[in-house]
Scaffold this motif. Structure first.
Motif, PDB file in Angstrom:
ATOM      1  N   UNK A   1     -10.710  15.454  -1.828  1.00 50.62           N
ATOM      2  CA  UNK A   1     -11.210  16.630  -1.111  1.00 50.62           C
ATOM      3  C   UNK A   1     -12.740  16.627  -1.074  1.00 50.62           C
ATOM      4  N   UNK A   2     -13.332  16.294  -2.216  1.00 52.34           N
ATOM      5  CA  UNK A   2     -14.797  16.285  -2.298  1.00 52.34           C
ATOM      6  C   UNK A   2     -15.390  15.214  -1.384  1.00 52.34           C
ATOM      7  N   UNK A   3     -14.614  14.170  -1.104  1.00 57.63           N
ATOM      8  CA  UNK A   3     -15.102  13.100  -0.220  1.00 57.63           C
ATOM      9  C   UNK A   3     -14.757  13.382   1.242  1.00 57.63           C
ATOM     10  N   UNK A   4     -14.183  14.547   1.523  1.00 58.61           N
ATOM     11  CA  UNK A   4     -13.875  14.898   2.914  1.00 58.61           C
ATOM     12  C   UNK A   4     -12.619  14.237   3.451  1.00 58.61           C
ATOM     13  N   UNK A   5     -11.805  13.651   2.565  1.00 57.99           N
ATOM     14  CA  UNK A   5     -10.593  12.943   3.007  1.00 57.99           C
ATOM     15  C   UNK A   5      -9.522  13.964   3.385  1.00 57.99           C
ATOM     16  N   UNK A   6      -8.838  13.753   4.525  1.00 60.14           N
ATOM     17  CA  UNK A   6      -7.770  14.695   4.883  1.00 60.14           C
ATOM     18  C   UNK A   6      -6.395  14.039   5.019  1.00 60.14           C
ATOM     19  N   UNK A   7      -6.311  12.740   4.712  1.00 59.12           N
ATOM     20  CA  UNK A   7      -5.009  12.072   4.695  1.00 59.12           C
ATOM     21  C   UNK A   7      -5.149  10.798   3.870  1.00 59.12           C
ATOM     22  N   UNK A   8      -4.132  10.491   3.053  1.00 57.48           N
ATOM     23  CA  UNK A   8      -4.196   9.270   2.240  1.00 57.48           C
ATOM     24  C   UNK A   8      -2.819   8.619   2.197  1.00 57.48           C
ATOM     25  N   UNK A   9      -2.771   7.350   2.575  1.00 58.00           N
ATOM     26  CA  UNK A   9      -1.505   6.617   2.559  1.00 58.00           C
ATOM     27  C   UNK A   9      -1.288   6.054   1.155  1.00 58.00           C
ATOM     28  N   UNK A  10      -0.181   6.451   0.514  1.00 60.15           N
ATOM     29  CA  UNK A  10       0.114   6.009  -0.855  1.00 60.15           C
ATOM     30  C   UNK A  10       1.434   5.248  -0.892  1.00 60.15           C
ATOM     31  N   UNK A  11       1.684   4.592  -2.028  1.00 58.05           N
ATOM     32  CA  UNK A  11       2.708   3.553  -2.065  1.00 58.05           C
ATOM     33  C   UNK A  11       4.068   3.983  -2.587  1.00 58.05           C
ATOM     34  N   UNK A  12       5.086   3.635  -1.792  1.00 63.58           N
ATOM     35  CA  UNK A  12       6.441   3.595  -2.323  1.00 63.58           C
ATOM     36  C   UNK A  12       6.690   2.201  -2.889  1.00 63.58           C
ATOM     37  N   UNK A  13       6.487   1.164  -2.050  1.00 61.43           N
ATOM     38  CA  UNK A  13       6.796  -0.212  -2.491  1.00 61.43           C
ATOM     39  C   UNK A  13       5.681  -1.154  -2.047  1.00 61.43           C
ATOM     40  N   UNK A  14       5.257  -2.046  -2.955  1.00 56.80           N
ATOM     41  CA  UNK A  14       4.105  -2.917  -2.687  1.00 56.80           C
ATOM     42  C   UNK A  14       4.540  -4.348  -2.381  1.00 56.80           C
ATOM     43  N   UNK A  15       3.555  -5.227  -2.136  1.00 52.91           N
ATOM     44  CA  UNK A  15       3.854  -6.638  -1.851  1.00 52.91           C
ATOM     45  C   UNK A  15       4.548  -7.330  -3.036  1.00 52.91           C
ATOM     46  N   UNK A  16       4.279  -6.861  -4.262  1.00 53.26           N
ATOM     47  CA  UNK A  16       4.997  -7.443  -5.410  1.00 53.26           C
ATOM     48  C   UNK A  16       6.463  -7.012  -5.403  1.00 53.26           C
ATOM     49  N   UNK A  17       6.790  -6.067  -4.526  1.00 49.99           N
ATOM     50  CA  UNK A  17       8.164  -5.562  -4.469  1.00 49.99           C
ATOM     51  C   UNK A  17       8.395  -4.400  -5.420  1.00 49.99           C
ATOM     52  N   UNK A  18       7.332  -3.990  -6.127  1.00 48.38           N
ATOM     53  CA  UNK A  18       7.462  -2.916  -7.117  1.00 48.38           C
ATOM     54  C   UNK A  18       7.480  -1.550  -6.429  1.00 48.38           C
ATOM     55  N   UNK A  19       8.300  -0.658  -6.985  1.00 46.71           N
ATOM     56  CA  UNK A  19       8.427   0.703  -6.451  1.00 46.71           C
ATOM     57  C   UNK A  19       7.753   1.663  -7.435  1.00 46.71           C
ATOM     58  N   UNK A  20       7.030   2.658  -6.876  1.00 47.53           N
ATOM     59  CA  UNK A  20       6.174   3.510  -7.713  1.00 47.53           C
ATOM     60  C   UNK A  20       6.667   4.955  -7.799  1.00 47.53           C
ATOM     61  N   UNK A  21       7.992   5.093  -7.832  1.00 52.36           N
ATOM     62  CA  UNK A  21       8.573   6.426  -8.036  1.00 52.36           C
ATOM     63  C   UNK A  21       9.974   6.216  -8.579  1.00 52.36           C
TER      64      UNK A  21
END
Ligand SMILES: [Zn+2]
Length: 663
Positions: free
Chosen positions: A36-56
């Motif tokens: 918010x302090x950097x003025x960001x209004x959208x951020x794409x975050x990870x379900x699954x990465x190139x390693x195939x790992x899932x983050x939830x």
């Protein structure tokens, strides 16, 4: 830029399964407040990465073994508390977990080797999108949609591409589709179909559960190839990290095409000094400004790539850098919303015949971009299904051989009063030297007998060209002008072609005399140059190539009709937009100079101001009030017919001018 959020982050999180303590220091409140302090209004975050790992939390076995919290869920909750959108990332083409578990799903080249990193290399393997792996992607996507429900703002699928694949599945499918696996062309054709089927299938999966969900599939480049699957996109994200292999020419060329596809788009760059995953690498603020403000000037929103540290904490210095730029973007946004480019030239993209390689700019497109940008023309890259009559001039650069249908589109355009600039093979049939465009000012007899040869500019295009023979480093065609054609430049030949039988000095042979035929000709509607001159400008940089051709362009589009005439240097980027809701024009002038200070990419450190830039705009009467925005300083203007003239006292980096009817 309209409804799409325009200050985005793409937060990579490809994290080795061997690293422990994943997201142990993540604090949702701190995360969201930093953004918010950097003025960001959208951020794409990870379900699954190139390693195939899932983050939830997940029913699948690829949850990162050392993930210490339900990270994606916490990221979504924190961001939504502060009104920040959070599209979800799923890696498609790379998934090392599945590549290890199902090596039979890895793409195979025609020699039987897996495509991707070798057994002794670090890196990714390309998974085949014509394998049961796609069922896994669909099931995993469904789980995300079910788990997060209405909280899913969008889905970003990465590495949605397919190599020419000879795996067992692809061999079987190609043969049953009547394609020949022995032909590289057929393998490519099949790979392209596989990608389109994937995009359609995944879009169906998503829309069945969440019809409003944003969808984007990334392959590192957007050109005409996207059109067959455009309905599976909600918007476009143009991945283009100038220091990461794409260069500073890729984004403007790609954006000038993509903005005509009817979808909103983002320019996606990175905060890195080099490319993705450059931990501890930072680009300069001047470079990030140039990349973000260029996206605004071309009608897009901004997106900056970063990678989250395995501990889950954002790097303060990164968000200081991004914030210093995004705060400026936020102030500029009101003049960028729903901005429509005003253009006078349509350049038919050479990708119609040469799709190029993702991340690599077709040198011909880059050559056209350089010529037109340096002389401040207003232009789009287009394909032949787009609206040609809105352009005063259409350029067919170097390699655009045509089929009958494409030729008929161009012939209709010329018969309707349109003008063409055509070079080298463009306008010809698929093979041979016969033009499919009516009334060309010359016939091609064959390859020029000498190369390098020389061009001498004749009076109509001689302005600013040194009176001499100018070397043409690449071979052109020998042409015969038609009866009504005017020669604009004559070809001069050397004593002989340099070879083992005869040569002279270190380099090419000196000029002997006129060759007896022209190299650039024109009639009332068409300029034709018999050399691959756009690509040559990019490859050799001889200024005279640009000046001769642009002087010829002026004969079709005189300066009195040009949208922007200025004394700004060739290093300035100038674009003119119109905002219908506000009924005002917005002129962007950017002056940042990328410099090659290290061997692989350009950087920008200093912003060099320019002063007293005189501008003439060809604008309808009534638009007479010019203000520098967002600051508001009014500029004195004078009006003569369609021409509005003013002088901008100083441009430091990026300057926007609003031109309106009233204060
Ligand atoms: Zn395959």
């Amino acid at each position: 830029m309209g409804l799409l959020r325009g200050r985005q982050i793409h937060l990579d999180f490809h994290t080795s399964e061997q690293i422990t303590g994943i997201a142990k220091d993540f604090d949702g409140e701190e995360f969201a407040r930093t953004l918010l302090a950097a003025g960001v209004n959208s951020i794409t975050c990870f379900s699954k990465c190139h390693h195939g790992m899932i983050y939830h939390d997940t029913k699948f076995e690829a949850r990162h073994p050392y993930l210490e919290r339900n990270l994606l869920k916490e990221q979504i909750e924190a961001c939504h508390r502060y009104g920040i959108r959070i599209p979800i990332y799923i890696s498609v083409g790379f998934d090392e977990f599945m590549a290890a578990k199902h090596p039979e799903w890895i793409c195979v080249d025609c020699e039987g080797k897996h495509i991707g990193a070798g057994p002794l290399q670090a890196g990714w393997h390309n998974l085949c999108l014509n394998s049961p792996y796609v069922d896994y992607i669909c099931a995993q996507t469904e789980e995300v949609l079910d788990m997060f429900g209405d909280e899913v703002d969008g889905l970003f699928f990465d590495i949605v591409s397919q190599e020419e694949c000879c795996c067992r599945n692809c061999m079987k499918s190609m043969m049953s589709a009547g394609l020949n696996p022995e032909s590289s062309e057929d393998r490519n054709k099949f790979a392209a179909r596989v990608v389109v089927s994937f995009k359609e299938r995944i879009a169906d999966v998503i829309r069945a559960k969440n019809p409003k969900c944003g969808i984007f599939s990334n392959a590192g480049h957007i050109g005409p190839a996207i059109k067959s699957s455009l309905s599976s996109y909600s918007h476009l994200e143009l991945e283009s990290l100038p220091s990461g292999g794409w260069g500073y020419e890729h984004f403007p060329v790609s954006a000038r095409y993509a903005r005509n596809l009817g979808l909103e788009f983002l320019g996606q760059t990175g905060k890195f000094h080099k490319s993705w995953a450059d931990f501890g690498g930072f680009k300069t603020q001047a470079a990030l400004e140039y990349e973000c403000f260029t996206a605004l000037a071309l009608g897009g929103g901004c997106e900056v790539g970063d990678q989250l540290h395995p501990s889950g904490r954002l790097t303060k210095a990164t968000y200081k850098l991004i914030g210093d730029v995004y705060k400026q973007v936020e102030q500029k946004e009101p003049w960028c919303r729903d901005a429509r480019p005003r253009t006078e030239i349509g350049v038919v993209t050479p990708e119609l015949v040469n799709p190029g390689v993702p991340r690599q700019m077709c040198p011909i497109a880059a050559g056209v971009f350089r010529m037109l940008n340096e002389l401040h023309y207003q232009y789009d890259f287009i394909d032949l299904e787009m609206d040609l009559p809105k352009y005063k001039v259409v350029i067919l650069p170097d390699i655009l051989r045509l089929n009958a249908q494409q030729a008929s589109v161009l012939n209709d355009y010329v018969h309707g009063g349109g003008k063409l600039v055509v070079s080298y093979e463009s306008g010809m049939s698929g093979n041979g030297h016969e033009f499919l465009i009516d009334n060309m000012p010359a016939k091609v007899k064959g390859d020029a007998p000498f190369s390098p040869d020389f061009l001498v500019a004749e009076a109509p295009i001689a302005d600013g060209i040194p009176e001499s023979e100018h070397v043409m480093y690449e071979r052109g065609f020998e042409i015969e002008p038609s009866a009504s054609a005017k020669s604009l430049a004559s070809v001069w030949k050397p004593y002989f072609n340099r070879d083992f039988k005869h040569y002279c000095s270190h380099f090419h042979t000196p000029v002997e005399g006129p060759a007896g035929y022209p190299g650039i000709v024109m009639n009332d509607n068409i300029v034709y140059a018999a050399y691959p001159i756009f690509g040559m400008y990019k490859r050799h940089g001889a200024r005279v190539y640009r000046d001769m051709l642009m002087n010829a362009l002026k004969l079709l589009l005189p300066d009195e009709k040009k949208l922007v005439v200025t004394n700004a240097p060739t290093t300035a980027d100038i674009t003119l937009n119109y905002q219908p809701a506000e009924d005002r024009y917005v002129l962007h002038i950017l002056h940042y100079i990328p410099e090659r200070r290290y061997s692989h990419a350009d950087t920008i450190e200093d912003i060099l101001p320019i002063y007293r830039v005189a501008v003439d705009l060809n604008l309808p009467k009534g638009y007479d009030i010019a203000r520098i925005v967002p600051d508001g300083e009014t500029i004195i203007t004078t009006r003569l017919g369609d021409k509005l003239s003013f002088v901008v006292p100083k441009i430091e980096g990026h300057c926007m001018l609003e031109i309106s009817k009233t204060y």
